[in-house]
Design a protein around this motif. Structure first.
Motif, PDB file in Angstrom:
ATOM      1  N   ARG A   5      46.211  54.998  38.434  1.00  0.00           N
ATOM      2  CA  ARG A   5      45.655  53.714  38.916  1.00  0.00           C
ATOM      3  C   ARG A   5      46.768  52.828  39.482  1.00  0.00           C
ATOM      4  NH1 ARG A   5      43.956  51.915  33.102  1.00  0.00           N
ATOM      5  NH2 ARG A   5      45.788  50.821  32.400  1.00  0.00           N
ATOM      6  N   GLU A   6      47.966  52.893  38.880  1.00  0.00           N
ATOM      7  CA  GLU A   6      49.066  52.081  39.415  1.00  0.00           C
ATOM      8  C   GLU A   6      49.448  52.556  40.825  1.00  0.00           C
ATOM      9  OE1 GLU A   6      52.036  52.055  36.311  1.00  0.00           O
ATOM     10  OE2 GLU A   6      51.035  50.406  35.251  1.00  0.00           O
TER      11      GLU A   6
ATOM     12  N   LYS B 114      49.313  50.345  44.138  1.00  0.00           N
ATOM     13  CA  LYS B 114      50.466  50.233  45.042  1.00  0.00           C
ATOM     14  C   LYS B 114      50.024  50.485  46.478  1.00  0.00           C
ATOM     15  CE  LYS B 114      54.456  51.014  42.102  1.00  0.00           C
ATOM     16  NZ  LYS B 114      54.524  51.905  40.929  1.00  0.00           N
TER      17      LYS B 114
ATOM     18  N   THR C 275      51.847  49.389  30.647  1.00  0.00           N
ATOM     19  CA  THR C 275      50.790  49.020  31.598  1.00  0.00           C
ATOM     20  C   THR C 275      50.719  47.505  31.682  1.00  0.00           C
ATOM     21  OG1 THR C 275      48.400  49.010  31.987  1.00  0.00           O
ATOM     22  CG2 THR C 275      49.087  49.276  29.711  1.00  0.00           C
ATOM     23  N   ASP C 276      50.329  47.005  32.847  1.00  0.00           N
ATOM     24  CA  ASP C 276      50.121  45.564  33.009  1.00  0.00           C
ATOM     25  C   ASP C 276      48.660  45.190  32.817  1.00  0.00           C
ATOM     26  OD1 ASP C 276      52.797  45.050  33.454  1.00  0.00           O
ATOM     27  OD2 ASP C 276      52.650  45.299  35.621  1.00  0.00           O
TER      28      ASP C 276
ATOM     29  N   CYS D 202      41.957  39.620  44.990  1.00  0.00           N
ATOM     30  CA  CYS D 202      43.038  40.309  44.253  1.00  0.00           C
ATOM     31  C   CYS D 202      43.563  39.369  43.170  1.00  0.00           C
ATOM     32  CB  CYS D 202      44.212  40.690  45.161  1.00  0.00           C
ATOM     33  SG  CYS D 202      43.783  41.466  46.736  1.00  0.00           S
TER      34      CYS D 202
ATOM     35  N   CYS E 108      41.314  38.474  40.122  1.00  0.00           N
ATOM     36  CA  CYS E 108      41.294  39.465  39.046  1.00  0.00           C
ATOM     37  C   CYS E 108      42.643  39.482  38.309  1.00  0.00           C
ATOM     38  CB  CYS E 108      40.963  40.858  39.574  1.00  0.00           C
ATOM     39  SG  CYS E 108      40.835  42.076  38.239  1.00  0.00           S
ATOM     40  N   HIS E 109      43.727  39.466  39.070  1.00  0.00           N
ATOM     41  CA  HIS E 109      45.050  39.529  38.430  1.00  0.00           C
ATOM     42  C   HIS E 109      45.255  38.374  37.445  1.00  0.00           C
ATOM     43  CE1 HIS E 109      46.911  42.162  41.868  1.00  0.00           C
ATOM     44  NE2 HIS E 109      46.003  42.788  41.146  1.00  0.00           N
TER      45      HIS E 109
HETATM   46  C1  HEC Z   1      39.171  43.907  39.273  1.00  0.00           C
HETATM   47  C2  HEC Z   1      40.563  43.637  39.067  1.00  0.00           C
HETATM   48  C3  HEC Z   1      41.565  43.829  40.156  1.00  0.00           C
HETATM   49  C4  HEC Z   1      41.426  43.631  41.502  1.00  0.00           C
HETATM   50  C5  HEC Z   1      40.195  43.158  42.277  1.00  0.00           C
HETATM   51  C6  HEC Z   1      42.706  43.921  42.088  1.00  0.00           C
HETATM   52  N1  HEC Z   1      43.606  44.288  41.130  1.00  0.00           N
HETATM   53 FE1  HEC Z   1      45.538  44.785  41.427  1.00  0.00          FE
HETATM   54  N2  HEC Z   1      45.726  45.226  39.439  1.00  0.00           N
HETATM   55  C7  HEC Z   1      44.773  45.021  38.485  1.00  0.00           C
HETATM   56  C8  HEC Z   1      45.276  45.425  37.177  1.00  0.00           C
HETATM   57  C9  HEC Z   1      44.538  45.326  35.857  1.00  0.00           C
HETATM   58  C10 HEC Z   1      46.580  45.904  37.399  1.00  0.00           C
HETATM   59  C11 HEC Z   1      47.537  46.481  36.335  1.00  0.00           C
HETATM   60  C12 HEC Z   1      47.336  48.000  36.246  1.00  0.00           C
HETATM   61  C13 HEC Z   1      48.247  48.666  35.230  1.00  0.00           C
HETATM   62  O1  HEC Z   1      49.442  48.297  35.151  1.00  0.00           O
HETATM   63  O2  HEC Z   1      47.774  49.558  34.510  1.00  0.00           O
HETATM   64  C14 HEC Z   1      46.836  45.759  38.837  1.00  0.00           C
HETATM   65  C15 HEC Z   1      48.027  46.092  39.452  1.00  0.00           C
HETATM   66  C16 HEC Z   1      48.309  45.895  40.790  1.00  0.00           C
HETATM   67  C17 HEC Z   1      49.578  46.176  41.413  1.00  0.00           C
HETATM   68  C18 HEC Z   1      50.824  46.695  40.706  1.00  0.00           C
HETATM   69  C19 HEC Z   1      50.838  48.208  40.713  1.00  0.00           C
HETATM   70  C20 HEC Z   1      52.115  48.737  40.045  1.00  0.00           C
HETATM   71  O3  HEC Z   1      52.025  49.209  38.888  1.00  0.00           O
HETATM   72  O4  HEC Z   1      53.185  48.621  40.647  1.00  0.00           O
HETATM   73  C21 HEC Z   1      49.460  45.866  42.749  1.00  0.00           C
HETATM   74  C22 HEC Z   1      50.528  45.981  43.823  1.00  0.00           C
HETATM   75  C23 HEC Z   1      48.111  45.387  42.951  1.00  0.00           C
HETATM   76  N3  HEC Z   1      47.439  45.424  41.737  1.00  0.00           N
HETATM   77  C24 HEC Z   1      47.608  44.977  44.162  1.00  0.00           C
HETATM   78  C25 HEC Z   1      46.300  44.558  44.360  1.00  0.00           C
HETATM   79  C26 HEC Z   1      45.783  44.120  45.640  1.00  0.00           C
HETATM   80  C27 HEC Z   1      46.580  44.014  46.927  1.00  0.00           C
HETATM   81  C28 HEC Z   1      44.484  43.806  45.439  1.00  0.00           C
HETATM   82  C29 HEC Z   1      43.489  43.288  46.431  1.00  0.00           C
HETATM   83  C30 HEC Z   1      43.398  43.904  47.711  1.00  0.00           C
HETATM   84  C31 HEC Z   1      44.199  44.039  44.028  1.00  0.00           C
HETATM   85  N4  HEC Z   1      45.324  44.473  43.414  1.00  0.00           N
HETATM   86  C32 HEC Z   1      42.967  43.817  43.444  1.00  0.00           C
HETATM   87  C33 HEC Z   1      43.510  44.516  38.689  1.00  0.00           C
HETATM   88  C34 HEC Z   1      42.950  44.242  39.929  1.00  0.00           C
END
Ligand code: HEC
Length: 155
Positions: free
Chosen positions: A37-38, A42, A95-96, A145, A148-149
């Motif tokens: 998923r990471e 990315k 994990t984040d 993005c 959710c973050h």
């Molecule tokens: C529904 C929730 C959600 C949405 C919507 C979401 N993210 Fe995330 N994102 C997360 C979570 C939770 C993590 C941490 C995952 C982990 O570390 O296991 C994450 C991690 C990331 C990371 C870090 C990956 C790494 O480990 O280096 C990036 C870059 C990122 N997201 C980009 C985006 C972008 C760009 C979008 C929108 C286009 C987006 N995310 C939309 C929940 C979301």
């Protein structure tokens, strides 16, 4: 006093052994799920950066913007499947992902559902060559993005 036959003792040992093996399998699976998923996030991050950088140009390459938006749109409906139980902080794997993903599944699902329509809108605007529209829409997409973050990802 409880007396255990040799047979039941070896059965107990077998169950204990299976338990350990089960835990090891779960740990391996959690790592694989988290790493994959990471990697997907990315990919989304790279597409988002290509879009925001691309839209800064005087005459942006709109077909590149569209294809990066399509990458995000394609991944968006899968996001909610990347978080099976056991792949949170309790897994011991780095994990984040925050525990709130599993304690507030409805909130997380709602945040995940916002992504696809915003990415699809951006893709359509880019395909139509609407630079101003795409510049406005990328902010809406980025908001999903960040939305959710803020709640579900460690800073
Ligand atoms: C529904 C929730 C959600 C949405 C919507 C979401 N993210 Fe995330 N994102 C997360 C979570 C939770 C993590 C941490 C995952 C982990 O570390 O296991 C994450 C991690 C990331 C990371 C870090 C990956 C790494 O480990 O280096 C990036 C870059 C990122 N997201 C980009 C985006 C972008 C760009 C979008 C929108 C286009 C987006 N995310 C939309 C929940 C979301």
């Amino acid at each position: 006093m409880i007396r255990l036959s040799r047979k039941s003792l070896s059965a107990l040992a077998l169950v204990a052994g299976l338990g350990l093996a089960g835990a090891a399998v779960a740990a391996v699976n959690a790592r694989a799920v988290i790493e994959s998923r990471e990697a997907n996030f990315k990919t989304m991050g790279r597409s988002m950066k290509a879009i925001t950088d691309g839209l800064k140009a005087d005459s942006p390459n709109m077909s590149a913007i569209a294809s990066n938006a399509a990458t995000i749109r394609g991944l968006a409906p899968k996001v909610s499947t990347w978080f099976p139980k056991g792949t949170g902080p309790e897994s011991g794997v780095k994990t984040d992902a925050r525990a709130e993903i599993w304690t507030d599944p409805a909130g997380f699902a709602a945040a995940a559902r916002r992504l696809e329509p915003e990415a699809a809108k951006l893709e359509a605007l880019a395909r139509a060559g609407d630079v101003a529209g795409a510049r406005a829409q990328v902010r809406a997409l980025g908001g999903t993005c960040g939305g959710c973050h803020d709640k579900f990802k460690v800073d």
